[in-house]
Design a protein around this motif. Sequence first.
Motif, mmCIF file in Angstrom:
data_model
loop_
_atom_site.group_PDB
_atom_site.id
_atom_site.type_symbol
_atom_site.label_atom_id
_atom_site.label_comp_id
_atom_site.label_asym_id
_atom_site.label_seq_id
_atom_site.Cartn_x
_atom_site.Cartn_y
_atom_site.Cartn_z
ATOM 1 N N ASN A 25 0.861 -1.170 0.000
ATOM 2 C CA ASN A 25 0.000 0.000 0.000
ATOM 3 C C ASN A 25 0.903 1.227 0.000
ATOM 4 O OD1 ASN A 25 -2.484 -1.472 0.275
ATOM 5 N ND2 ASN A 25 -2.098 -1.675 2.478
ATOM 6 N N LEU A 26 0.565 2.220 -0.822
ATOM 7 C CA LEU A 26 1.403 3.411 -0.956
ATOM 8 C C LEU A 26 0.586 4.655 -0.670
ATOM 9 C CD1 LEU A 26 3.325 2.786 -4.314
ATOM 10 C CD2 LEU A 26 4.003 2.090 -2.011
ATOM 11 N N TRP A 27 1.199 5.585 0.009
ATOM 12 C CA TRP A 27 0.636 6.916 0.177
ATOM 13 C C TRP A 27 1.502 7.884 -0.623
ATOM 14 C CZ3 TRP A 27 0.715 9.707 5.617
ATOM 15 C CH2 TRP A 27 0.348 11.058 5.452
ATOM 16 N N LEU A 28 0.874 8.526 -1.606
ATOM 17 C CA LEU A 28 1.565 9.503 -2.433
ATOM 18 C C LEU A 28 0.951 10.878 -2.210
ATOM 19 C CD1 LEU A 28 1.805 7.739 -5.939
ATOM 20 C CD2 LEU A 28 3.364 7.528 -4.003
ATOM 21 N N ASP A 29 1.777 11.888 -2.219
ATOM 22 C CA ASP A 29 1.294 13.266 -2.303
ATOM 23 C C ASP A 29 1.610 13.816 -3.698
ATOM 24 O OD1 ASP A 29 0.113 13.459 0.132
ATOM 25 O OD2 ASP A 29 1.778 14.489 1.120
ATOM 26 N N LYS A 69 -4.948 15.369 -11.781
ATOM 27 C CA LYS A 69 -4.319 15.588 -10.482
ATOM 28 C C LYS A 69 -5.136 14.869 -9.406
ATOM 29 C CE LYS A 69 -1.738 19.859 -11.179
ATOM 30 N NZ LYS A 69 -0.452 19.146 -10.974
ATOM 31 N N LEU A 70 -4.469 14.057 -8.584
ATOM 32 C CA LEU A 70 -5.155 13.292 -7.550
ATOM 33 C C LEU A 70 -4.721 13.723 -6.149
ATOM 34 C CD1 LEU A 70 -4.898 9.854 -9.294
ATOM 35 C CD2 LEU A 70 -6.990 11.115 -8.875
ATOM 36 N N ASN A 71 -3.681 14.559 -6.090
ATOM 37 C CA ASN A 71 -3.186 15.063 -4.804
ATOM 38 C C ASN A 71 -2.875 13.928 -3.840
ATOM 39 O OD1 ASN A 71 -3.234 17.702 -5.704
ATOM 40 N ND2 ASN A 71 -5.447 17.806 -5.365
ATOM 41 N N THR A 72 -3.451 13.943 -2.634
ATOM 42 C CA THR A 72 -3.148 12.890 -1.656
ATOM 43 C C THR A 72 -3.849 11.610 -2.068
ATOM 44 O OG1 THR A 72 -2.791 14.407 0.160
ATOM 45 C CG2 THR A 72 -3.471 12.175 0.727
ATOM 46 N N LEU A 73 -3.069 10.524 -2.127
ATOM 47 C CA LEU A 73 -3.580 9.302 -2.738
ATOM 48 C C LEU A 73 -3.116 8.079 -1.949
ATOM 49 C CD1 LEU A 73 -5.080 8.613 -5.411
ATOM 50 C CD2 LEU A 73 -2.859 8.058 -6.356
ATOM 51 N N LEU A 74 -4.056 7.165 -1.711
ATOM 52 C CA LEU A 74 -3.707 5.859 -1.184
ATOM 53 C C LEU A 74 -3.929 4.839 -2.286
ATOM 54 C CD1 LEU A 74 -2.944 4.003 1.187
ATOM 55 C CD2 LEU A 74 -5.381 3.694 1.559
ATOM 56 N N ILE A 75 -2.863 4.144 -2.679
ATOM 57 C CA ILE A 75 -2.965 3.093 -3.694
ATOM 58 C C ILE A 75 -2.945 1.750 -2.988
ATOM 59 C CG2 ILE A 75 -1.960 2.091 -5.770
ATOM 60 C CD1 ILE A 75 -0.565 4.724 -6.298
ATOM 61 N N ARG A 76 -3.935 0.896 -3.301
ATOM 62 C CA ARG A 76 -3.972 -0.435 -2.682
ATOM 63 C C ARG A 76 -2.864 -1.295 -3.280
ATOM 64 N NH1 ARG A 76 -6.722 -5.501 -1.849
ATOM 65 N NH2 ARG A 76 -7.676 -5.489 0.227
ATOM 66 N N GLY A 77 -2.071 -1.906 -2.423
ATOM 67 C CA GLY A 77 -0.883 -2.624 -2.865
ATOM 68 C C GLY A 77 -1.154 -3.670 -3.926
ATOM 69 N N ASP A 78 -2.266 -4.383 -3.815
ATOM 70 C CA ASP A 78 -2.501 -5.469 -4.766
ATOM 71 C C ASP A 78 -2.920 -4.959 -6.135
ATOM 72 O OD1 ASP A 78 -5.142 -4.743 -4.285
ATOM 73 O OD2 ASP A 78 -5.825 -6.810 -4.478
ATOM 74 N N ILE A 102 9.310 -4.791 -7.963
ATOM 75 C CA ILE A 102 8.238 -5.535 -8.644
ATOM 76 C C ILE A 102 7.455 -6.301 -7.587
ATOM 77 C CG2 ILE A 102 7.672 -7.244 -10.400
ATOM 78 C CD1 ILE A 102 10.340 -6.696 -11.710
ATOM 79 N N ARG A 103 6.127 -6.143 -7.593
ATOM 80 C CA ARG A 103 5.298 -6.872 -6.626
ATOM 81 C C ARG A 103 5.247 -8.348 -7.015
ATOM 82 N NH1 ARG A 103 0.044 -7.866 -4.274
ATOM 83 N NH2 ARG A 103 -0.039 -6.859 -2.239
ATOM 84 N N GLY A 104 5.540 -9.207 -6.073
ATOM 85 C CA GLY A 104 5.688 -10.624 -6.358
ATOM 86 C C GLY A 104 4.501 -11.244 -7.067
ATOM 87 N N ASP A 105 3.302 -10.847 -6.707
ATOM 88 C CA ASP A 105 2.143 -11.506 -7.305
ATOM 89 C C ASP A 105 1.890 -11.062 -8.732
ATOM 90 O OD1 ASP A 105 1.058 -8.967 -6.912
ATOM 91 O OD2 ASP A 105 -0.923 -9.785 -6.471
ATOM 92 N N SER A 106 2.728 -10.177 -9.276
ATOM 93 C CA SER A 106 2.637 -9.783 -10.687
ATOM 94 C C SER A 106 3.500 -10.667 -11.581
ATOM 95 C CB SER A 106 3.122 -8.334 -10.865
ATOM 96 O OG SER A 106 2.359 -7.447 -10.098
ATOM 97 N N ILE A 107 4.240 -11.579 -10.965
ATOM 98 C CA ILE A 107 5.295 -12.313 -11.668
ATOM 99 C C ILE A 107 4.845 -13.717 -12.046
ATOM 100 C CG2 ILE A 107 7.594 -13.346 -11.356
ATOM 101 C CD1 ILE A 107 8.282 -10.936 -9.583
ATOM 102 N N VAL A 108 5.130 -14.095 -13.283
ATOM 103 C CA VAL A 108 4.931 -15.486 -13.710
ATOM 104 C C VAL A 108 6.189 -16.294 -13.431
ATOM 105 C CG1 VAL A 108 4.341 -17.019 -15.613
ATOM 106 C CG2 VAL A 108 3.331 -14.732 -15.504
ATOM 107 N N TYR A 109 7.320 -15.820 -13.945
ATOM 108 C CA TYR A 109 8.572 -16.532 -13.654
ATOM 109 C C TYR A 109 9.753 -15.585 -13.776
ATOM 110 C CZ TYR A 109 8.789 -17.101 -18.783
ATOM 111 O OH TYR A 109 8.804 -16.898 -20.134
ATOM 112 N N VAL A 110 10.845 -16.008 -13.197
ATOM 113 C CA VAL A 110 12.092 -15.248 -13.212
ATOM 114 C C VAL A 110 13.181 -16.182 -13.714
ATOM 115 C CG1 VAL A 110 13.696 -13.849 -11.873
ATOM 116 C CG2 VAL A 110 11.306 -14.021 -11.159
#
Lengths: 71, 71, 71, 71, 71, 71, 71
Positions: free
Chosen positions: E38-42, E54-63, F60-68
């Motif tokens: 999970n990322l918090w971007l400004d 422009k999205l300013n303060t943003l929480l991106i879900r890690g998955d 790189i997020r692991g669950d995005s990967i098929v193989y290395v």
Amino acid sequence: MKRPLDALNKARGKNVLVVLKNGKQITGTLQALDIHLNLWLDNAELQDDDKVIKLNTLLIRGDSIVYVSAE
Amino acid sequence: MKRPLDALNKARGKNVLVVLKNGKQITGTLQALDIHLNLWLDNAELQDDDKVIKLNTLLIRGDSIVYVSAE
Amino acid sequence: MKRPLDALNKARGKNVLVVLKNGKQITGTLQALDIHLNLWLDNAELQDDDKVIKLNTLLIRGDSIVYVSAE
Amino acid sequence: MKRPLDALNKARGKNVLVVLKNGKQITGTLQALDIHLNLWLDNAELQDDDKVIKLNTLLIRGDSIVYVSAE
Amino acid sequence: MKRPLDALNKARGKNVLVVLKNGKQITGTLQALDIHLNLWLDNAELQDDDKVIKLNTLLIRGDSIVYVSAE
Amino acid sequence: MKRPLDALNKARGKNVLVVLKNGKQITGTLQALDIHLNLWLDNAELQDDDKVIKLNTLLIRGDSIVYVSAE
Amino acid sequence: MKRPLDALNKARGKNVLVVLKNGKQITGTLQALDIHLNLWLDNAELQDDDKVIKLNTLLIRGDSIVYVSAE
């Protein structure tokens, strides 16, 4: 009380039909299963359109499976 | 306090309709379920377009299921 | 401090609208929910294009759900 | 040390924009969130092409969310 | 021994490029991350075809993330 | 007994090829990995059709990967 | 009692066929596996339509796999 995996535990040593999330179907003799529904089949065959592909000893990842039918 | 799976526990021994994420529908007699919503059905039948395919004893992987309707 | 599931706990016994990841919409009386967002609805109806399909007692698997609206 | 969910905790009581994995966008007043990113919004509205659909009290399942923007 | 998330911990306070599973790209100043990615971007901006939103303060879900590039 | 991630631990400091579930391919110098298969690459480059896009330091997020593949 | 992964443990040092969720097929010598079905193959080759691409030492992420066939 019965549990869902009991339906397959009774089918060890017998033929099962496995339908996969990718739409393919596999038949084979059920040798083993675990709680993730990983399956070990022997004498496995993949129905691919009109062809039958022999896969022999096969490990199917449980999360690839939609359902398993015991004949 | 009621829990969601109670809706199915009451349906053991009765007919249920299972709608799958692949768009297919299965009916059958509910024998057992677990917390993953893995289902064991007997006398199962798959509605595939106009055809009905008899699957008899069936284990459906819970994560393949959208919803289950108790009649 | 409020928690997200409180929004639905307040809606027990009332009508909710459930939007599914497969694009379908279901309405019904919310009977129970759990932390996976598994829902038990009574008097459930599925909006399928122009048709309304009665599903009565229904268990919806939480991971099939996009959102739930309490009216 | 700051944590990502702090970005949303600061936004409780304020308007947020939620972009869903199904491509839809929802705005509303953030009432509560949890570590799964389940969100409770009040005064929610769904942008569906040109239309705005009022959803009022809404629980969004966290795994349906791509990102949340605090205005 | 180095760990993968160290690559991002070094980028706190700096600009990062985030590529999402839905194909969109977001840039912004990395404020915080957690083990789910999970990322918090400004000062976030979404590249949507030719437009910049422009999205300013943003929480991106890690998955939702494929990869994150630190400039 | 050997474990699968050992194949990559031996490749730290060397070039690897990463094939992603979105069909893209990335090469770079493997700096670190964890049990989720999250990867930290330096000198990373994305093969996008005919173009090569330099990504430099990359998580790189692991669950995005098929193989290395270790060269 | 047999377990599903035993089918692969017996195949260490032998050739296996791996079918991926993206539809591709990989063959190689199985060096190691773990409970997630992460696989380490040596002498790996990817069947891509008519071409064979040599990948040599390869780590396949378990959740990319539909099934593994031991010859």
